[in-house]
Design a protein around this motif. Structure first.
Motif, PDB file in Angstrom:
ATOM      1  N   UNK A  39       0.809  -1.212   0.000  1.00  0.00           N
ATOM      2  CA  UNK A  39       0.000   0.000   0.000  1.00  0.00           C
ATOM      3  C   UNK A  39       0.850   1.273   0.000  1.00  0.00           C
ATOM      4  N   UNK A  40       2.023   1.232   0.588  1.00  0.00           N
ATOM      5  CA  UNK A  40       2.881   2.428   0.578  1.00  0.00           C
ATOM      6  C   UNK A  40       3.402   2.708  -0.830  1.00  0.00           C
ATOM      7  N   UNK A  41       3.698   1.670  -1.579  1.00  0.00           N
ATOM      8  CA  UNK A  41       4.120   1.846  -2.964  1.00  0.00           C
ATOM      9  C   UNK A  41       2.967   2.375  -3.808  1.00  0.00           C
ATOM     10  N   UNK A  42       1.769   1.833  -3.590  1.00  0.00           N
ATOM     11  CA  UNK A  42       0.597   2.327  -4.315  1.00  0.00           C
ATOM     12  C   UNK A  42       0.364   3.795  -3.983  1.00  0.00           C
ATOM     13  N   UNK A  43       0.470   4.137  -2.706  1.00  0.00           N
ATOM     14  CA  UNK A  43       0.290   5.531  -2.289  1.00  0.00           C
ATOM     15  C   UNK A  43       1.294   6.439  -2.987  1.00  0.00           C
ATOM     16  N   UNK A  44       2.551   6.029  -3.009  1.00  0.00           N
ATOM     17  CA  UNK A  44       3.590   6.844  -3.652  1.00  0.00           C
ATOM     18  C   UNK A  44       3.294   7.015  -5.138  1.00  0.00           C
TER      19      UNK A  44
END
Length: 108
Positions: A39-44
């Protein structure tokens, strides 16, 4: 209605219950599942960042809401009523839908 693919059956159950009390215009919208995605990669990728202490589930939940917010802006909607996949309406017997949503009942 925001749902996670691994909980599709729960979403379908809640959707059926909402339709029983008169909600007709509900669209299933896939959420962001912190158990199956970074999810952090998607957010970025989508231009968002979160403090390191924010747990992945909260990040996924926020991303789903941000996407819906963008839908409101892109489509020029005056509002969007968001249900989670575990919602269950609890109307009183004989209670009209208009009492559940007030002035917005006709649009739902």
């Amino acid at each position: 209605m925001v749902y996670l693919p691994r909980h599709r059956a729960r979403a379908e159950y809640s959707l059926a219950k909402l339709r029983e009390v008169g909600f007709a215009n509900i669209v299933l919208t896939e959420g962001v599942d912190a158990y199956t995605a970074d999810v952090r990669q998607i957010a970025a990728t989508e231009g968002w960042s979160f403090r390191p202490d924010v747990n992945p589930g909260a990040v996924g939940c926020a991303l789903a809401k941000f996407r819906l917010w963008r839908r409101i802006i892109d489509r020029g909607l005056p509002y969007l009523l968001i249900f989670e996949d575990d919602v269950l309406p609890r109307p009183r017997p004989g209670q009209p839908r208009s009492q559940l949503l007030g002035r917005h009942a006709a649009r739902c």
